[in-house]
Design a protein around this motif. Structure first.
Motif, PDB file in Angstrom:
ATOM      1  N   TYR A 168       0.030   7.161 -10.492  1.00  0.00           N
ATOM      2  CA  TYR A 168      -0.894   6.293 -11.236  1.00  0.00           C
ATOM      3  C   TYR A 168      -1.795   5.519 -10.277  1.00  0.00           C
ATOM      4  CZ  TYR A 168      -2.663   2.614 -14.274  1.00  0.00           C
ATOM      5  OH  TYR A 168      -3.488   1.755 -14.945  1.00  0.00           O
ATOM      6  N   ASN A 169      -1.171   4.915  -9.267  1.00  0.00           N
ATOM      7  CA  ASN A 169      -1.938   4.115  -8.315  1.00  0.00           C
ATOM      8  C   ASN A 169      -2.904   4.975  -7.509  1.00  0.00           C
ATOM      9  OD1 ASN A 169      -0.538   1.864  -9.165  1.00  0.00           O
ATOM     10  ND2 ASN A 169       0.959   1.945  -7.502  1.00  0.00           N
ATOM     11  N   ARG A 170      -2.422   6.148  -7.108  1.00  0.00           N
ATOM     12  CA  ARG A 170      -3.273   7.090  -6.364  1.00  0.00           C
ATOM     13  C   ARG A 170      -4.482   7.478  -7.210  1.00  0.00           C
ATOM     14  NH1 ARG A 170      -4.350   8.376  -1.336  1.00  0.00           N
ATOM     15  NH2 ARG A 170      -2.137   8.189  -0.856  1.00  0.00           N
ATOM     16  N   GLY A 171      -4.242   7.696  -8.514  1.00  0.00           N
ATOM     17  CA  GLY A 171      -5.323   8.070  -9.419  1.00  0.00           C
ATOM     18  C   GLY A 171      -6.397   6.990  -9.517  1.00  0.00           C
ATOM     19  N   ILE A 172      -5.974   5.727  -9.548  1.00  0.00           N
ATOM     20  CA  ILE A 172      -6.945   4.623  -9.620  1.00  0.00           C
ATOM     21  C   ILE A 172      -7.751   4.562  -8.321  1.00  0.00           C
ATOM     22  CG2 ILE A 172      -7.200   2.111  -9.779  1.00  0.00           C
ATOM     23  CD1 ILE A 172      -6.362   3.446 -12.424  1.00  0.00           C
ATOM     24  N   LEU A 214      -1.623  -8.230  -2.146  1.00  0.00           N
ATOM     25  CA  LEU A 214      -0.995  -7.402  -1.107  1.00  0.00           C
ATOM     26  C   LEU A 214      -1.735  -6.079  -0.886  1.00  0.00           C
ATOM     27  CD1 LEU A 214       2.808  -8.033  -1.749  1.00  0.00           C
ATOM     28  CD2 LEU A 214       1.461  -8.755   0.233  1.00  0.00           C
ATOM     29  N   VAL A 215      -2.836  -5.876  -1.609  1.00  0.00           N
ATOM     30  CA  VAL A 215      -3.660  -4.695  -1.312  1.00  0.00           C
ATOM     31  C   VAL A 215      -4.149  -4.807   0.127  1.00  0.00           C
ATOM     32  CG1 VAL A 215      -5.938  -3.695  -1.740  1.00  0.00           C
ATOM     33  CG2 VAL A 215      -4.363  -4.029  -3.636  1.00  0.00           C
ATOM     34  N   ASP A 249       0.810  -1.226   0.000  1.00  0.00           N
ATOM     35  CA  ASP A 249       0.000   0.000   0.000  1.00  0.00           C
ATOM     36  C   ASP A 249       0.841   1.273   0.000  1.00  0.00           C
ATOM     37  OD1 ASP A 249      -2.241  -1.508  -0.120  1.00  0.00           O
ATOM     38  OD2 ASP A 249      -3.061  -0.916   1.832  1.00  0.00           O
ATOM     39  N   ASP A 250       2.145   1.172   0.356  1.00  0.00           N
ATOM     40  CA  ASP A 250       2.978   2.379   0.267  1.00  0.00           C
ATOM     41  C   ASP A 250       3.183   2.799  -1.191  1.00  0.00           C
ATOM     42  OD1 ASP A 250       4.397   0.010   0.043  1.00  0.00           O
ATOM     43  OD2 ASP A 250       6.228   0.785   0.970  1.00  0.00           O
ATOM     44  N   ASP A 251       2.825   1.921  -2.126  1.00  0.00           N
ATOM     45  CA  ASP A 251       2.905   2.261  -3.553  1.00  0.00           C
ATOM     46  C   ASP A 251       1.742   3.163  -3.982  1.00  0.00           C
ATOM     47  OD1 ASP A 251       4.243   2.308  -5.913  1.00  0.00           O
ATOM     48  OD2 ASP A 251       3.737   0.272  -6.536  1.00  0.00           O
ATOM     49  N   LEU A 252       0.877   3.514  -3.031  1.00  0.00           N
ATOM     50  CA  LEU A 252      -0.173   4.511  -3.289  1.00  0.00           C
ATOM     51  C   LEU A 252       0.447   5.880  -3.568  1.00  0.00           C
ATOM     52  CD1 LEU A 252      -3.009   3.837  -0.697  1.00  0.00           C
ATOM     53  CD2 LEU A 252      -3.330   4.235  -3.138  1.00  0.00           C
ATOM     54  N   ASP A 299      -5.430  -2.477   3.969  1.00  0.00           N
ATOM     55  CA  ASP A 299      -6.424  -1.551   4.516  1.00  0.00           C
ATOM     56  C   ASP A 299      -6.248  -0.115   4.013  1.00  0.00           C
ATOM     57  OD1 ASP A 299      -7.583  -3.606   5.890  1.00  0.00           O
ATOM     58  OD2 ASP A 299      -6.456  -3.229   7.744  1.00  0.00           O
ATOM     59  N   SER A 300      -4.993   0.306   3.809  1.00  0.00           N
ATOM     60  CA  SER A 300      -4.773   1.694   3.376  1.00  0.00           C
ATOM     61  C   SER A 300      -5.363   1.922   1.993  1.00  0.00           C
ATOM     62  CB  SER A 300      -3.275   2.030   3.343  1.00  0.00           C
ATOM     63  OG  SER A 300      -2.732   1.898   4.623  1.00  0.00           O
ATOM     64  N   PHE A 301      -5.132   0.952   1.094  1.00  0.00           N
ATOM     65  CA  PHE A 301      -5.719   1.094  -0.245  1.00  0.00           C
ATOM     66  C   PHE A 301      -7.244   1.027  -0.159  1.00  0.00           C
ATOM     67  CE2 PHE A 301      -7.520  -0.211  -4.218  1.00  0.00           C
ATOM     68  CZ  PHE A 301      -6.855   0.588  -5.144  1.00  0.00           C
ATOM     69  N   ALA A 302      -7.752   0.073   0.625  1.00  0.00           N
ATOM     70  CA  ALA A 302      -9.209  -0.083   0.748  1.00  0.00           C
ATOM     71  C   ALA A 302      -9.845   1.210   1.246  1.00  0.00           C
ATOM     72  CB  ALA A 302      -9.532  -1.242   1.690  1.00  0.00           C
ATOM     73  N   GLN A 303      -9.171   1.841   2.183  1.00  0.00           N
ATOM     74  CA  GLN A 303      -9.683   3.097   2.726  1.00  0.00           C
ATOM     75  C   GLN A 303      -9.611   4.213   1.685  1.00  0.00           C
ATOM     76  OE1 GLN A 303      -7.735   3.919   6.412  1.00  0.00           O
ATOM     77  NE2 GLN A 303      -9.695   4.312   7.414  1.00  0.00           N
ATOM     78  N   ALA A 304      -8.482   4.288   0.981  1.00  0.00           N
ATOM     79  CA  ALA A 304      -8.308   5.329  -0.034  1.00  0.00           C
ATOM     80  C   ALA A 304      -9.337   5.182  -1.156  1.00  0.00           C
ATOM     81  CB  ALA A 304      -6.892   5.276  -0.608  1.00  0.00           C
TER      82      ALA A 304
END
Ligand SMILES: [Mn+2]
Length: 262
Positions: free
Chosen positions: A67-71, A95-96, A60-63, A98-103
């Motif tokens: 590009y990833n943030r945009g998705i 590896l997705v 999730d640090d790859d947020l 909680d941080s990605f799920a929240q974002a």
């Protein structure tokens, strides 16, 4: 007259997609996904992402990658508009966290899950866990799905994780050239076991990139297995599409051009 569209028989109740393999190097596929979110997903009460949304996910640090943030933000817009968004991890984006799920404003579900949509009870899964003929993959899967393995991997620097993933992907592409088509498809006994353990007669999954509707049995023992397509709009012979379940329970398949399939 303020009846909700979603309560009309025939109105879309839920949409299902998988295997988009989103990556910055595939701009048309990315745009097709963003268009799908705007034009289709916002009109449905529920959206189910059934794995391999990303070509790979290193953590999730790859947020922080734009590009990833945009998705994540594009999915967030859909959930903010009132659509319930659900996620089942694929073999490439397990590896997705909680941080990605929240974002993205989405709810993570276990694989498989049983859901109720349009008066139906059905199972959903990514599909890789049912490819039991691929022994090497099943061994790899068992390893990387362990919380301890994941904690150790995620403790590595992001750049190192990306390099390891690139190596694994190269190796896997090489191996796939030597695997038969049968080995890389789901195993019928594993599918039957999934139906049995979930007490369902309908399943939607992805992973195999072999879009289809497989019917087996008759009458009360009839079982329906729907396979989602992968998405690829950056080639001449484009692929993509989704499955919709209407409020009256009808299950409909759509192709890469948005046209309903027979
Ligand atoms: Mn997959």
């Amino acid at each position: 007259m303020t009846a909700s569209v979603s309560n009309k028989p025939g109105a879309v109740q839920a949409l299902f997609i998988s295997d988009l393999h989103l990556q910055a190097a595939h701009p048309r596929t990315t745009q097709a996904f963003l268009d799908f979110l705007q034009e289709q997903a916002k009109r449905a009460p529920q959206l189910y992402l059934l794995g391999d949304l990303f070509e790979y996910w290193a953590g999730d640090d790859d947020l922080e990658t734009p590009y990833n943030r945009g998705i994540a933000e594009a999915i967030r817009q859909v959930s903010d508009s009132g659509v319930q968004v659900f996620w089942i991890a694929g073999n490439r984006d397990f590896l997705v966290g909680d941080s990605f799920a929240q974002a993205a404003g989405m709810t993570m579900l276990p694989d498989p899950s049983v859901i109720a949509v349009g008066g139906r009870r059905l199972a959903i899964a990514h599909g890789d866990a049912q490819c039991t003929d691929d022994l090497a993959y099943m061994e790899f899967r068992a390893q990387v799905r362990q919380p301890q393995w994941q904690a150790q991997f995620l403790a590595l620097p992001l750049a190192q994780r990306k390099a390891i993933i690139a190596g694994v992907r190269k190796e896997s592409q090489e191996e796939q050239r030597h695997k038969t088509m049968e080995i890389m498809d789901v195993n019928q006994a594993a599918i039957d076991a999934l139906f049995d353990s979930t007490a369902t007669d309908t399943l939607i999954h992805g992973h195999t990139h072999r879009p289809a509707h497989h019917l087996s049995g008759e009458g009360e023992t009839a079982r329906s297995r729907y396979v989602l397509p992968d998405w690829e709009y950056d080639v001449k012979a484009q692929r993509g599409g989704w499955i919709a379940i209407d409020a009256d329970g009808a299950i409909r398949r759509f192709g890469h051009d948005g046209q309903e399939l027979a």
